[in-house]
Scaffold this motif. Sequence first.
Motif, PDB file in Angstrom:
ATOM      1  N   PHE A   7       0.826  -1.257  -0.066  1.00  0.00           N
ATOM      2  CA  PHE A   7       0.044  -0.028  -0.029  1.00  0.00           C
ATOM      3  C   PHE A   7       0.813   1.354  -0.199  1.00  0.00           C
ATOM      4  O   PHE A   7       0.538   2.163  -0.554  1.00  0.00           O
ATOM      5  CB  PHE A   7      -0.805   0.059   1.276  1.00  0.00           C
ATOM      6  CG  PHE A   7      -2.265  -0.485   1.275  1.00  0.00           C
ATOM      7  CD1 PHE A   7      -2.973  -0.505   0.163  1.00  0.00           C
ATOM      8  CD2 PHE A   7      -2.433  -1.793   2.114  1.00  0.00           C
ATOM      9  CE1 PHE A   7      -4.127  -1.356   0.276  1.00  0.00           C
ATOM     10  CE2 PHE A   7      -3.513  -2.438   2.224  1.00  0.00           C
ATOM     11  CZ  PHE A   7      -4.377  -2.205   1.176  1.00  0.00           C
ATOM     12  N   VAL A   8       1.815   1.110   0.870  1.00  0.00           N
ATOM     13  CA  VAL A   8       2.737   2.323   1.275  1.00  0.00           C
ATOM     14  C   VAL A   8       3.832   2.952   0.062  1.00  0.00           C
ATOM     15  O   VAL A   8       3.893   4.239  -0.220  1.00  0.00           O
ATOM     16  CB  VAL A   8       3.417   2.164   2.419  1.00  0.00           C
ATOM     17  CG1 VAL A   8       4.487   3.271   2.777  1.00  0.00           C
ATOM     18  CG2 VAL A   8       2.604   1.940   3.704  1.00  0.00           C
ATOM     19  N   TYR A  10       7.073   0.802  -0.468  1.00  0.00           N
ATOM     20  CA  TYR A  10       8.120   0.829   0.550  1.00  0.00           C
ATOM     21  C   TYR A  10       9.654   1.231  -0.004  1.00  0.00           C
ATOM     22  O   TYR A  10      10.569   1.255   0.750  1.00  0.00           O
ATOM     23  CB  TYR A  10       8.296  -0.740   1.091  1.00  0.00           C
ATOM     24  CG  TYR A  10       7.250  -0.945   2.128  1.00  0.00           C
ATOM     25  CD1 TYR A  10       5.993  -0.568   2.144  1.00  0.00           C
ATOM     26  CD2 TYR A  10       7.825  -1.814   3.250  1.00  0.00           C
ATOM     27  CE1 TYR A  10       5.084  -0.937   3.070  1.00  0.00           C
ATOM     28  CE2 TYR A  10       7.230  -2.055   4.283  1.00  0.00           C
ATOM     29  CZ  TYR A  10       5.704  -1.783   4.331  1.00  0.00           C
ATOM     30  OH  TYR A  10       4.991  -2.011   5.331  1.00  0.00           O
ATOM     31  N   GLY A  33       2.441  -4.642  10.717  1.00  0.00           N
ATOM     32  CA  GLY A  33       1.310  -4.109   9.454  1.00  0.00           C
ATOM     33  C   GLY A  33       1.876  -4.618   8.221  1.00  0.00           C
ATOM     34  O   GLY A  33       2.445  -3.465   7.668  1.00  0.00           O
ATOM     35  N   PHE A  35       0.022  -6.630   5.783  1.00  0.00           N
ATOM     36  CA  PHE A  35      -1.107  -6.819   4.610  1.00  0.00           C
ATOM     37  C   PHE A  35      -0.761  -8.111   3.946  1.00  0.00           C
ATOM     38  O   PHE A  35      -0.550  -9.155   4.595  1.00  0.00           O
ATOM     39  CB  PHE A  35      -1.286  -5.707   3.999  1.00  0.00           C
ATOM     40  CG  PHE A  35      -2.577  -5.918   3.270  1.00  0.00           C
ATOM     41  CD1 PHE A  35      -3.799  -6.521   3.846  1.00  0.00           C
ATOM     42  CD2 PHE A  35      -2.835  -5.750   1.972  1.00  0.00           C
ATOM     43  CE1 PHE A  35      -5.148  -6.726   3.394  1.00  0.00           C
ATOM     44  CE2 PHE A  35      -3.956  -6.180   1.195  1.00  0.00           C
ATOM     45  CZ  PHE A  35      -5.172  -6.344   2.261  1.00  0.00           C
ATOM     46  N   ASP A  58       1.993  -9.298  12.310  1.00  0.00           N
ATOM     47  CA  ASP A  58       0.621  -8.836  11.863  1.00  0.00           C
ATOM     48  C   ASP A  58      -0.524 -10.032  12.319  1.00  0.00           C
ATOM     49  O   ASP A  58      -0.064 -11.197  12.602  1.00  0.00           O
ATOM     50  CB  ASP A  58       0.872  -8.879  10.205  1.00  0.00           C
ATOM     51  CG  ASP A  58      -0.516  -8.108   9.573  1.00  0.00           C
ATOM     52  OD1 ASP A  58      -1.554  -8.680  10.084  1.00  0.00           O
ATOM     53  OD2 ASP A  58      -0.252  -7.385   8.776  1.00  0.00           O
ATOM     54  N   ILE A  59      -1.617  -9.413  12.564  1.00  0.00           N
ATOM     55  CA  ILE A  59      -2.541 -10.590  13.276  1.00  0.00           C
ATOM     56  C   ILE A  59      -3.255 -11.153  12.094  1.00  0.00           C
ATOM     57  O   ILE A  59      -3.837 -12.241  12.184  1.00  0.00           O
ATOM     58  CB  ILE A  59      -3.819  -9.469  13.760  1.00  0.00           C
ATOM     59  CG1 ILE A  59      -4.765 -10.424  14.519  1.00  0.00           C
ATOM     60  CG2 ILE A  59      -4.551  -8.907  12.868  1.00  0.00           C
ATOM     61  CD1 ILE A  59      -5.359  -9.729  15.881  1.00  0.00           C
ATOM     62  N   TYR A  79      -9.448  -3.618   3.304  1.00  0.00           N
ATOM     63  CA  TYR A  79      -8.747  -4.769   3.013  1.00  0.00           C
ATOM     64  C   TYR A  79      -9.251  -6.112   2.428  1.00  0.00           C
ATOM     65  O   TYR A  79      -8.847  -6.963   1.666  1.00  0.00           O
ATOM     66  CB  TYR A  79      -8.127  -5.304   4.532  1.00  0.00           C
ATOM     67  CG  TYR A  79      -7.534  -4.271   5.388  1.00  0.00           C
ATOM     68  CD1 TYR A  79      -6.702  -3.315   4.696  1.00  0.00           C
ATOM     69  CD2 TYR A  79      -7.488  -4.354   6.713  1.00  0.00           C
ATOM     70  CE1 TYR A  79      -6.243  -2.217   5.525  1.00  0.00           C
ATOM     71  CE2 TYR A  79      -6.842  -3.332   7.597  1.00  0.00           C
ATOM     72  CZ  TYR A  79      -6.122  -2.420   6.877  1.00  0.00           C
ATOM     73  OH  TYR A  79      -5.462  -1.538   7.461  1.00  0.00           O
ATOM     74  N   GLN A  88      -5.647 -13.678   3.425  1.00  0.00           N
ATOM     75  CA  GLN A  88      -4.618 -12.770   3.649  1.00  0.00           C
ATOM     76  C   GLN A  88      -3.442 -13.379   3.955  1.00  0.00           C
ATOM     77  O   GLN A  88      -2.114 -13.291   3.427  1.00  0.00           O
ATOM     78  CB  GLN A  88      -4.921 -11.578   4.920  1.00  0.00           C
ATOM     79  CG  GLN A  88      -3.542 -10.484   4.922  1.00  0.00           C
ATOM     80  CD  GLN A  88      -3.995  -9.782   6.058  1.00  0.00           C
ATOM     81  OE1 GLN A  88      -5.278  -9.615   6.678  1.00  0.00           O
ATOM     82  NE2 GLN A  88      -3.021  -8.962   6.530  1.00  0.00           N
ATOM     83  N   SER A 109      -0.494  -7.276  18.059  1.00  0.00           N
ATOM     84  CA  SER A 109       0.561  -6.556  18.368  1.00  0.00           C
ATOM     85  C   SER A 109       0.694  -6.167  19.853  1.00  0.00           C
ATOM     86  O   SER A 109       1.669  -5.915  20.357  1.00  0.00           O
ATOM     87  CB  SER A 109       0.838  -5.303  17.604  1.00  0.00           C
ATOM     88  OG  SER A 109      -0.248  -4.370  17.690  1.00  0.00           O
ATOM     89  N   ASP A 126       2.349   0.353  10.673  1.00  0.00           N
ATOM     90  CA  ASP A 126       1.393   0.491   9.862  1.00  0.00           C
ATOM     91  C   ASP A 126       0.293  -0.615  10.106  1.00  0.00           C
ATOM     92  O   ASP A 126      -0.277  -1.195   9.276  1.00  0.00           O
ATOM     93  CB  ASP A 126       1.642   0.345   8.520  1.00  0.00           C
ATOM     94  CG  ASP A 126       0.393   0.843   7.299  1.00  0.00           C
ATOM     95  OD1 ASP A 126      -0.392   1.386   7.896  1.00  0.00           O
ATOM     96  OD2 ASP A 126       0.516   0.561   6.194  1.00  0.00           O
ATOM     97  N   GLY A 127      -0.204  -0.826  11.534  1.00  0.00           N
ATOM     98  CA  GLY A 127      -0.960  -1.812  11.904  1.00  0.00           C
ATOM     99  C   GLY A 127      -2.345  -1.523  12.109  1.00  0.00           C
ATOM    100  O   GLY A 127      -3.074  -0.653  11.367  1.00  0.00           O
ATOM    101  N   TYR A 133      -3.574   1.166  19.721  1.00  0.00           N
ATOM    102  CA  TYR A 133      -2.837   0.266  18.952  1.00  0.00           C
ATOM    103  C   TYR A 133      -1.893   1.246  18.322  1.00  0.00           C
ATOM    104  O   TYR A 133      -0.183   0.840  18.543  1.00  0.00           O
ATOM    105  CB  TYR A 133      -3.374  -0.529  17.993  1.00  0.00           C
ATOM    106  CG  TYR A 133      -4.013  -1.563  18.284  1.00  0.00           C
ATOM    107  CD1 TYR A 133      -3.156  -2.772  18.617  1.00  0.00           C
ATOM    108  CD2 TYR A 133      -4.997  -1.708  18.787  1.00  0.00           C
ATOM    109  CE1 TYR A 133      -3.707  -3.981  19.054  1.00  0.00           C
ATOM    110  CE2 TYR A 133      -5.826  -2.885  19.070  1.00  0.00           C
ATOM    111  CZ  TYR A 133      -4.920  -3.920  19.270  1.00  0.00           C
ATOM    112  OH  TYR A 133      -5.874  -5.209  19.501  1.00  0.00           O
TER     113      TYR A 133
END
Length: 195
Positions: A7-8, A10, A33, A35, A58-59, A79, A88, A109, A126-127, A133
């Motif tokens: 998304f960002v 990197y 985070g 993704f 990441d969860i 998402y 995911q 986290s 980025d979570g 959080y």
Amino acid sequence: MSATVDFVGYETLVDYIDKHRLCRLEGDIIEIGAFVGGGTVKLAKLARKYGKKVFVIDIFDPTADRTATPDGTTMSDIYLAFLDGRSQYQAYSENTRNCDNVVTIKEDSRKVKFPSNQQFVFGFIDGNHQPDYVRNDFLLVWDRLVSGGVVGLHDYKSELPEVTRTIDKLLDDKKREIRNTVEIGEKHIILITRK
Ligand SMILES: C[S@@+](CC[C@H](N)C(=O)[O-])C[C@H]1O[C@@H](n2cnc3c(N)ncnc32)[C@H](O)[C@@H]1O
């Protein structure tokens, strides 16, 4: 979204780490985070050149973050739309399958703790976008960041005003420990260097 995209963007982070020679410092890289791991792959490639690991927290639950933009769109909506039915975690696992220096922590986290000897030279957060959080994730990295190390946060001055407010409060709370801050406005990133 093609499978390996982030998304960002990197590349901006990799360039910053390179330019400031952060990998010459002692410690690893951490991402909170990921993704589907598009950015993880880019960080891992850089870290590998210096014998460093990338810790990823990441969860991997696209429904976990119900933070909403002013028009009511939640992070979860975004998402799920990108994933379009895919898992995911499966997408992440496929994208990062060749990254032997990535340590994946599939966890909320707030439950993660590192041993006292773990140090980081760079962290990117980025979570979950809820204020508690953002604060937790920042402190998780900051408390293990070496002198001269950098933590970056996404969504600064974006459509998520609570994220910006939380970061501003952290900047104030930690001002004596901060060497400098750099904003990359068009990407809504703030990078904070530790004294
Ligand atoms: C905006 S996405 C990360 C995007 C990634 N940085 C990129 O640019 O491609 C936010 C991520 O935070 C994760 N997340 C949400 N709540 C979390 C939690 N409580 N603990 C850890 N990760 C969480 C989501 O699963 C999602 O992958």
